[in-house]
Design an enzyme around this catalytic site. Structure first.
Site, PDB file in Angstrom:
ATOM      1  N   CYS A  79       0.820  -1.210  -0.021  1.00 14.37           N
ATOM      2  CA  CYS A  79      -0.032  -0.092  -0.108  1.00 14.37           C
ATOM      3  C   CYS A  79       0.830   1.465  -0.081  1.00 14.37           C
ATOM      4  O   CYS A  79       0.486   2.184  -0.724  1.00 14.37           O
ATOM      5  CB  CYS A  79      -0.709   0.139   1.243  1.00 14.37           C
ATOM      6  SG  CYS A  79      -2.380  -0.912   1.105  1.00 14.37           S
ATOM      7  N   HIS A  80       1.889   1.222   0.916  1.00 12.37           N
ATOM      8  CA  HIS A  80       2.650   2.435   0.934  1.00 12.37           C
ATOM      9  C   HIS A  80       4.020   2.516   0.116  1.00 12.37           C
ATOM     10  O   HIS A  80       4.566   3.697   0.086  1.00 12.37           O
ATOM     11  CB  HIS A  80       3.116   2.652   2.543  1.00 12.37           C
ATOM     12  CG  HIS A  80       1.843   2.735   3.550  1.00 12.37           C
ATOM     13  ND1 HIS A  80       1.000   3.911   3.401  1.00 12.37           N
ATOM     14  CD2 HIS A  80       1.160   1.736   4.209  1.00 12.37           C
ATOM     15  CE1 HIS A  80       0.253   3.516   4.282  1.00 12.37           C
ATOM     16  NE2 HIS A  80       0.322   2.509   4.729  1.00 12.37           N
ATOM     17  N   MET A 117      -6.789   2.354   6.463  1.00  7.78           N
ATOM     18  CA  MET A 117      -5.786   1.787   7.277  1.00  7.78           C
ATOM     19  C   MET A 117      -6.306   0.745   7.929  1.00  7.78           C
ATOM     20  O   MET A 117      -7.550   0.965   8.748  1.00  7.78           O
ATOM     21  CB  MET A 117      -5.006   3.126   8.098  1.00  7.78           C
ATOM     22  CG  MET A 117      -4.077   2.485   8.991  1.00  7.78           C
ATOM     23  SD  MET A 117      -2.437   2.050   8.207  1.00  7.78           S
ATOM     24  CE  MET A 117      -1.198   1.781   9.541  1.00  7.78           C
ATOM     25  N   HIS A 355      -3.391  -1.378 -13.061  1.00  7.83           N
ATOM     26  CA  HIS A 355      -3.276  -2.528 -12.781  1.00  7.83           C
ATOM     27  C   HIS A 355      -3.362  -3.586 -13.786  1.00  7.83           C
ATOM     28  O   HIS A 355      -2.584  -3.777 -14.485  1.00  7.83           O
ATOM     29  CB  HIS A 355      -4.059  -2.954 -11.613  1.00  7.83           C
ATOM     30  CG  HIS A 355      -3.642  -4.085 -11.008  1.00  7.83           C
ATOM     31  ND1 HIS A 355      -2.560  -4.350 -10.225  1.00  7.83           N
ATOM     32  CD2 HIS A 355      -4.248  -5.505 -10.780  1.00  7.83           C
ATOM     33  CE1 HIS A 355      -2.323  -5.556  -9.762  1.00  7.83           C
ATOM     34  NE2 HIS A 355      -3.383  -6.425  -9.937  1.00  7.83           N
ATOM     35  N   HIS A 397     -11.339  -4.423 -10.506  1.00  9.04           N
ATOM     36  CA  HIS A 397     -10.256  -5.674 -10.691  1.00  9.04           C
ATOM     37  C   HIS A 397     -10.855  -6.543 -11.806  1.00  9.04           C
ATOM     38  O   HIS A 397     -11.472  -7.558 -11.344  1.00  9.04           O
ATOM     39  CB  HIS A 397      -9.960  -6.244  -9.306  1.00  9.04           C
ATOM     40  CG  HIS A 397      -8.493  -7.223  -9.420  1.00  9.04           C
ATOM     41  ND1 HIS A 397      -8.712  -8.399 -10.102  1.00  9.04           N
ATOM     42  CD2 HIS A 397      -7.290  -6.783  -8.977  1.00  9.04           C
ATOM     43  CE1 HIS A 397      -7.366  -8.590 -10.003  1.00  9.04           C
ATOM     44  NE2 HIS A 397      -6.622  -8.044  -9.380  1.00  9.04           N
TER      45      HIS A 397
END
Length: 571
Positions: A79-80, A117, A355, A397
């Site tokens: 994620c980060h 988060m 993606h 997705h």
């Protein structure tokens, strides 16, 4: 679990984080699916990295730093970002984290936020001690993984059987076009399964957590790439298909493709890596590395990004080009491979967090999901331009997506979503159905969020949608199927995991995949590594169970790739 020593209320009163504190039960049901997907572990957790000392940061021993680094790459980097510059999640660089302080960060990590988060401590995933460790770790300078250039690649390149010593004709009696390359995620293997007999042909050693399998234009060679950036080349002409070459093209990767344009069949292969952020051109029949191109650069909104990970790659049918998608920058590169010494790259501005995706039914338009932007980018591979950006549901997705003819709107391409229960149908015919082209012509309701793949076949009247990452076990262990000619009727639920009769475990049902004939649909029942998994085959016409493939060697099966359908972009 012991409470955090400082009173939580006092901390929250002083922090702008107050609206962000959330417990697991307060989250929307679809949020868990996206977090599971984005926060997957990285193979770089064990890589040696330099510890940069920041005198303003809270002290950490080397042992603490190594432990925190492993946790970060196993749970947070997805994620980060590797360098903590931000990707799907927010940046966590010292210029931000030092100003927040350890107490603030401990609360944020422990309790999470509605914005996405995870609540790492209250969920039981991290202990109070580990939360304190991570709060201190993200205030340190981010450690930088090593680069991986041509020298490093050449050191890993192996030709088990050189091209000159390989068969000159097919040496087996298998119906190669109906073989399924099946990812055995946690064992670092693929199972080659005969689609006719339902028997395992061979279990081939590969990289860890193979992400995709791709087939050469001739249909002879199978390319698989693991999350650890290892590519294996399998010769399907051999008496018993097996590895003939391999190479490692980085430290973490997801995508591989081969040249398909007329005159270049099987000539080149290309792979994209998450780290280092780059793509690599190789000889198609040997995997010999030829050229490396970095993807570092500016985002579509003109901010520099140091690690734009290469997501999906497809081969154009209209030109000698690869379509390469850089996730964080939102840039789509059309790479012409006619002359590698004078490489021509056309760059399109799309949307961030590109993606996966697939072609429309004509093979001209490439439809790729920009996950966190909630958009589908449409690339015209004939004209080399961006045809449209289409707003869809939350966190699309599609896998490769699904093409079919809608009874009202004509040709459409469909995507399901990680973040909500909808399925978006996008018109794909700008000639005969111009009013519907590149628009969401319909949105239908599915079982729920957490979908990874949607599938149909030109010879089928069914549309299949999985939901393996939905938090509800009944949803994740089943699949929804629609009648394409009567979508308003809604879906039928098939209890795929129940049919497999596996006993205990998560038993997530993932990735519908058709056989060559289009009359069978295969599903992986993805269980834990120490539990029994299976592949379930369903009759597409009757929607009834046809057979269950069980074998102790089928460890954590996930993606399945039929040779014919993958080779010819049939979906």
């Amino acid at each position: 679990m012991k409470p955090i020593i400082r009173p939580l209320a006092a901390l929250l009163a002083a922090l702008p984080l107050a609206v962000g504190v959330v417990h697991a039960q307060e989250k929307q049901p679809h949020e868990g699916a996206e977090l599971k997907y984005q926060a997957g572990g990285s193979p770089m957790a064990a890589e040696e990295m330099h510890q940069n000392i920041n005198p303003k940061a809270p002290p950490m021993t080397k042992a603490e730093f190594e432990q925190a680094k492993q946790i970060y790459f196993e749970r947070c980097a997805g994620c980060h970002g590797v360098l903590r510059k931000g990707a799907t999640g927010k940046p966590l660089t010292p210029d931000i984290t030092l100003a927040k302080g350890t107490d603030y960060l401990k609360v944020f990590i422990a309790y999470g936020s509605p914005a996405g988060m995870p609540n790492w401590q209250t969920s039981g995933d991290l202990t109070e001690k580990q939360v304190d460790l991570m709060a201190r770790y993200v205030q340190q300078e981010p450690p930088t993984p090593p680069e991986f250039g041509l020298k490093e690649m050449q050191a890993t390149w192996k030709e088990y059987i050189p091209v000159a010593k390989r068969p000159t004709k097919k040496m087996n009696s298998y119906n190669i076009a109906n073989i399924f390359s099946t990812t055995l995620r946690d064992s670092g293997e693929v199972a080659l399964i005969d689609g006719d007999t339902k028997k395992i042909i061979n279990i081939v050693k590969t990289g860890y957590a193979v992400h995709i399998s791709r087939i050469s234009a001739s249909g002879r060679y199978l390319y698989v790439i693991g999350r650890d950036a290892r590519i294996n080349l399998i010769d399907l002409w051999m008496e018993k298909p097996d590895n003939v070459a391999e190479i490692k093209i980085g430290l973490e990767a997801r995508s591989v493709e081969t040249s398909k344009y007329k005159g270049y069949e099987d000539k080149f292969a290309v792979a994209g890596s998450y780290w280092p952020p780059q793509f690599v051109m190789m000889e198609g029949e040997s995997l010999k590395p030829l050229k490396i191109v970095s993807t570092r650069g500016m985002t579509v909104d003109n901010e520099y990004h140091p690690e734009p990970r290469v997501a999906s790659i497809v081969a154009s049918h209209y030109k000698p080009e690869f379509v390469i998608n850089a996730k964080e920058t939102g840039k789509i590169m059309l790479v012409n491979y006619q002359d590698l010494n004078n490489l021509k790259i056309t760059t399109l501005d799309a949307a961030k967090f590109l993606h996966d995706g697939g072609f429309d039914s004509t093979g001209r338009y490439f439809m790729v999901a920009a996950n966190a932007s909630n958009k589908i980018a449409v690339v015209d591979t004939k004209e080399d331009k961006l045809a449209a950006l289409v707003d869809v549901g939350k966190t699309p997705h599609p896998g490769r997506g699904a093409n079919f003819t809608h009874p009202k709107f004509g040709p459409v391409w469909a995507t399901s979503h990680l973040g909500d229960e909808t399925i978006s149908l996008i018109g794909t015919d700008p000639v005969k159905h111009k009013a519907q082209a590149w628009k969401v012509v319909a949105s239908i309701k599915g079982q729920g969020g957490g979908s990874l793949f949607i599938k149909t076949h030109p010879k089928s009247k069914n549309l299949w949608v999985d939901t393996p990452l939905n938090p509800d076990a009944k949803v994740s262990q089943s699949v929804a199927v629609y009648d394409i000619n009567n979508l308003d009727k809604g879906f039928e639920v098939l209890p795929i995991a129940e049919w497999a009769n596996l006993g205990e475990g998560a038993k997530r049902v993932v990735q519908p995949e058709y056989n060559k004939a289009g009359d069978e649909v295969w599903f992986s029942v993805w269980n834990a590594k120490d539990k029994v998994s299976a592949v379930v085959v369903v009759d597409d016409k009757t929607r009834k169970l046809k057979t269950v493939i069980k074998d102790p060697r089928l460890i954590t099966p996930t993606g399945k790739f039929n040779v014919n359908n993958t080779q010819h972009d049939v979906y």
